[in-house]
Design a protein around this motif. Structure first.
Motif, mmCIF file in Angstrom:
data_model
loop_
_atom_site.group_PDB
_atom_site.id
_atom_site.type_symbol
_atom_site.label_atom_id
_atom_site.label_comp_id
_atom_site.label_asym_id
_atom_site.label_seq_id
_atom_site.Cartn_x
_atom_site.Cartn_y
_atom_site.Cartn_z
ATOM 1 N N LEU A 519 0.833 -1.207 0.000
ATOM 2 C CA LEU A 519 0.000 0.000 0.000
ATOM 3 C C LEU A 519 0.867 1.256 0.000
ATOM 4 C CD1 LEU A 519 -2.719 1.486 0.285
ATOM 5 C CD2 LEU A 519 -2.537 1.175 2.767
ATOM 6 N N MET A 520 1.925 1.235 0.780
ATOM 7 C CA MET A 520 2.825 2.389 0.821
ATOM 8 C C MET A 520 3.454 2.646 -0.545
ATOM 9 S SD MET A 520 4.600 1.555 4.507
ATOM 10 C CE MET A 520 5.970 2.658 4.232
ATOM 11 N N LEU A 521 3.910 1.586 -1.202
ATOM 12 C CA LEU A 521 4.511 1.737 -2.531
ATOM 13 C C LEU A 521 3.506 2.301 -3.529
ATOM 14 C CD1 LEU A 521 6.566 -1.588 -2.797
ATOM 15 C CD2 LEU A 521 7.471 0.730 -2.497
ATOM 16 N N VAL A 522 2.288 1.772 -3.491
ATOM 17 C CA VAL A 522 1.256 2.229 -4.421
ATOM 18 C C VAL A 522 0.868 3.674 -4.130
ATOM 19 C CG1 VAL A 522 -1.155 1.896 -5.092
ATOM 20 C CG2 VAL A 522 0.346 -0.080 -4.874
ATOM 21 N N PHE A 523 0.728 4.027 -2.859
ATOM 22 C CA PHE A 523 0.341 5.388 -2.477
ATOM 23 C C PHE A 523 1.410 6.391 -2.905
ATOM 24 C CE2 PHE A 523 -0.044 8.922 0.557
ATOM 25 C CZ PHE A 523 -1.376 9.255 0.365
ATOM 26 N N VAL A 524 2.674 6.036 -2.690
ATOM 27 C CA VAL A 524 3.767 6.915 -3.104
ATOM 28 C C VAL A 524 3.755 7.097 -4.624
ATOM 29 C CG1 VAL A 524 6.278 7.083 -3.302
ATOM 30 C CG2 VAL A 524 5.240 6.464 -1.122
ATOM 31 N N ALA A 525 3.534 6.006 -5.348
ATOM 32 C CA ALA A 525 3.456 6.106 -6.813
ATOM 33 C C ALA A 525 2.289 6.994 -7.235
ATOM 34 C CB ALA A 525 3.311 4.716 -7.423
ATOM 35 N N ASP A 526 1.161 6.862 -6.532
ATOM 36 C CA ASP A 526 -0.019 7.651 -6.857
ATOM 37 C C ASP A 526 0.215 9.130 -6.600
ATOM 38 O OD1 ASP A 526 -2.590 8.162 -7.662
ATOM 39 O OD2 ASP A 526 -3.513 7.650 -5.744
ATOM 40 N N MET A 527 0.947 9.455 -5.538
ATOM 41 C CA MET A 527 1.172 10.848 -5.161
ATOM 42 C C MET A 527 2.341 11.501 -5.906
ATOM 43 S SD MET A 527 -1.113 11.813 -2.910
ATOM 44 C CE MET A 527 -2.267 10.908 -3.948
ATOM 45 N N LEU A 528 3.360 10.722 -6.208
ATOM 46 C CA LEU A 528 4.604 11.320 -6.709
ATOM 47 C C LEU A 528 4.973 10.940 -8.139
ATOM 48 C CD1 LEU A 528 6.926 10.962 -3.578
ATOM 49 C CD2 LEU A 528 5.424 12.852 -4.191
ATOM 50 N N PHE A 529 4.425 9.880 -8.668
ATOM 51 C CA PHE A 529 4.942 9.373 -9.937
ATOM 52 C C PHE A 529 3.891 9.238 -11.032
ATOM 53 C CE2 PHE A 529 7.871 7.755 -6.673
ATOM 54 C CZ PHE A 529 9.050 8.333 -7.139
ATOM 55 N N ARG A 530 2.832 10.004 -10.943
ATOM 56 C CA ARG A 530 1.893 10.040 -12.061
ATOM 57 C C ARG A 530 2.521 10.798 -13.228
ATOM 58 N NH1 ARG A 530 -4.466 10.926 -10.767
ATOM 59 N NH2 ARG A 530 -4.773 9.262 -9.241
ATOM 60 N N GLY A 531 1.906 10.645 -14.398
ATOM 61 C CA GLY A 531 2.380 11.375 -15.566
ATOM 62 C C GLY A 531 2.287 12.870 -15.355
#
Length: 685
Positions: A519-531
């Motif tokens: 969940l932490m990995l996914v949340f970080v990706a959602d917050m910081l690594f979107r296009g």
């Protein structure tokens, strides 16, 4: 040949004299600012220079408005109850409205010399002929069903279209701009400001009667402060706020933009969905000669915007100690002459300050005008020359990018829009690039699809001939890995899985911890690594604050929910709620990576697809969390809702308590630091 000469001439002026009319301009007393590519205020070359000051020592009394027509300047001399007309060449002055007007506060002049005057004290709009005679007097529309009995009619300013439609701004007229026909017939209110209701006011809207709502104070929208008419008969307006609005309120669109451009339906078409770089204390607006707009605050700050609402320049200001050219005591009005000169009225001094555009401003206007006319090659070279002078200018990068875009140089335009952080135009350029790439790849995709189909068919024939039966083998994963992969089964059988977790046959604290890590990995990706197009405002924030945003609410939820359940005789334990909460967010964990990946391939036109998929993941997780609480504690629906609400209240109180403790600790540290500092000073002193 003409294009090259134009570019050479403008460049020559920029190199050998930044002021276009240096013979008349005095030394500039303020800096000119613009918006950088980082969305910060930066200094740029002088855009306007202060020149002649009119009416100094003449005796204007509290003037409120000006209007420039050709080489004549009209001033609403409010305190002297008249209109003063000045010939800008000979400086000869004539008067109008003496003995007719009471306190003229707004003025508009048609090309035939007809003068429209708003007079709040007389509660009328006077239409005067070029000779000063009264052609018509528009008063309160008593007999019109469109004008409410409680509506205020105190005309403050007036503007007239080419079709002689009359628009009037009234003091305290919260309903919007008043519209009259050429004959003075009231036709209704126009372009009223919206007012966003607070949560309490929304509750009142649902529960109060009409009589109770009518008694509420401060429920009206902010009135429009001033207006002007563009060459295309569009109405530009400015409004004020009660005070400085926070950036948060602007970002959340709690407050509308203060400068607007309305079409004939009253709809704002000037960056309505964007946060413009406007000021909270605008007092007047003027339409320019290049589709641009000028607005001035009562503190004398002058802002210029292009036709799309992008800030070009900001300059001017308040004179704090002594009278200085280019600065104001109390600015009240602004207008633009045919030659592009700005005329700004200082109400307190009773003067009009003239500003002359420099070669830098003229070059910017020319670049924008050429771009709008469709001469994209010329526009490209002009914007490129401006970038050589100020490479950090956001508006220059946008103009340069648009010139490239219309020449179908989409990749170059994409880079310029990204530098300027212009996501709207970036999206358009990306769509074109993606469309070209897709069209080029279609033949290869069709060939690949045909090959795959043939291989699959061939494999099916061979399998039939050999009479091979596929054996389904059940995978026997280790318990820990099987429990982690159980997040996929949660999507189909949540209740069965919650039952197994509660009774220990599925899911452990260790596997739940592993799910939390996912969940932490996914949340970080959602917050910081979107296009780039869909990167949230947190994209520039470091990793730790993002993790805190996730972990603190989770910890408060688990602890608070366990405490609430223990008070209300729930059957579950801390371990149970810790485990089921991890599995409840399975839809978010599974769906969000696809959202992040998809954000690199979609444009704003398909944004709703991205938002819908993300919302499904969040909503699905919320439903599973509700079922988790219900199943774990063996509650009915009502008890589950009660448990969740009490947990939310606990979380809120915990945050408030932490904030109070933080403030008290800071105060305590500051106190002891001051005490020890004083003691040390006395001992060593």
């Amino acid at each position: 040949m003409l294009r090259k000469f134009l570019i050479f001439a403008v460049s020559f002026l920029l190199v050998f004299g930044i002021s276009a009319v240096s013979v008349s301009a005095s030394e500039n007393t303020t800096y000119t600012y613009t918006i950088s590519v980082d969305n910060e205020w930066i200094r740029t070359q002088d855009a306007y220079m202060p020149g002649e000051v009119l009416f100094s020592g003449y005796g204007l009394s509290q003037p409120n408005d000006i209007f420039v027509l050709g080489r004549k300047l009209y001033v609403a001399d409010t305190g002297n109850s008249r209109i003063v007309i000045t010939d800008l060449d000979t400086k000869e002055k004539t008067f109008m409205g003496e003995g007719i007007l009471s306190a003229p506060s707004g003025i508009f002049v048609k090309s035939d010399g007809t003068v429209y005057v708003a007079d709040g004290t007389a509660k009328a709009v006077f239409i005067l002929g070029a000779d000063g005679s009264v052609l018509k007097k528009i008063e309160r529309p008593e007999n019109s069903p469109l004008f409410g009995s409680k509506s205020v009619f105190e005309p403050k300013n007036v503007a007239v279209t080419s079709q002689n439609n009359i628009f009037v701004v009234g003091t305290g007229a919260h309903e919007g701009i008043m519209q009259f026909s050429a004959d003075g017939e009231f036709q209704g209110f126009f372009a009223a400001n919206k007012r966003n209701l607070s949560l309490l006011e929304r509750i009142q809207e649902l529960t109060f009667s009409d009589e109770q709502k009518a008694q509420l104070l401060n429920r009206t929208s902010r009135p429009i402060e001033n207006i002007d008419i563009t060459e295309r008969d569009l109405i530009c307006s400015v409004s004020q706020d009660a005070g400085v609005t926070t950036e948060w309120a602007k970002a959340e669109k709690k407050v509308e933009n203060r400068i607007k451009l309305h079409n004939m339906a009253g709809v704002n078409i000037l960056g309505a969905d964007e946060d413009l770089n406007d000021e909270w204390n605008f007092v007047d607006v003027a339409a320019g000669n290049h589709g641009n707009l000028y607005a001035v605050t009562y503190t004398g700050v002058i802002s210029e915007y292009d036709s799309s609402g992008e800030l070009l320049f900001s300059f001017g200001g308040r004179s704090m100690s002594s009278d200085r050219s280019g600065l104001f005591n109390v600015a009240a009005a602004i207008d633009v002459g045919d030659n592009g000169f700005l005329y700004v009225l200082d109400k307190e001094r009773g003067t009009v300050q003239i500003f002359y555009p420099t070669a830098y401003a003229e070059m910017t206007h020319t670049a924008a005008s050429v771009l709008e006319k469709g001469d994209y090659k010329d526009s490209e070279e002009l914007w490129n020359s401006i970038l050589e002078l100020n490479g950090m200018s956001r508006i220059a990068h946008i103009g340069y990018g648009k010139s490239l875009f219309h020449q179908q140089r989409f990749k170059e335009a994409l880079n310029e829009f990204k530098i300027a952080n212009d996501k709207e135009d970036y999206s358009d350029a990306f769509w074109e690039i993606r469309n070209q790439a897709f069209n080029n790849a279609v033949p290869y995709l069709l060939i690949a699809a045909a090959v795959i189909y043939i291989i699959c068919k061939a494999a099916g024939i061979i399998r039939k001939k050999k009479n091979i039966k596929r054996k389904v083998k059940q995978n026997n994963y280790p318990r820990f890995l099987s429990d982690i992969l159980n997040i996929f089964d949660m999507l189909k059988h949540p209740l069965d899985n919650y039952y197994d977790i509660k009774h220990g046959t599925k899911g452990t604290a260790a596997s739940a911890t592993a799910v939390y890590l996912l969940l932490m990995l996914v949340f970080v990706a959602d917050m910081l690594f979107r296009g780039y197009l869909f990167a949230p405002s947190l994209s520039n924030v470091s990793l730790l604050p993002v993790l805190i945003m996730l972990l603190v609410p989770l910890a408060l939820w688990v602890l608070g929910n366990t405490m609430v359940a223990s008070i209300n005789d729930g059957e579950g334990s801390l371990k149970n709620i810790y485990t089921v909460t991890a599995y409840a967010v399975s839809p978010y964990i599974i769906i969000t990576p696809f959202v992040v990946l998809l954000s690199y391939f979609v444009t704003y036109n398909e944004a709703f697809i991205l938002q819908l998929i993300w919302f499904i993941g969040v909503a699905w997780s919320a439903v599973l969390l509700f079922l988790a609480v219900k199943q774990t504690y063996n509650y009915n629906v009502g008890e589950t809702v009660k448990n969740i609400l009490l947990t939310a209240f606990f979380m809120l109180m915990a945050v408030v308590a932490a904030a109070i403790m933080y403030v008290m600790w800071n105060s305590l540290v500051s106190f002891f630091s001051g005490v020890f500092g004083e003691v040390g000073f006395r001992v060593t002193g």
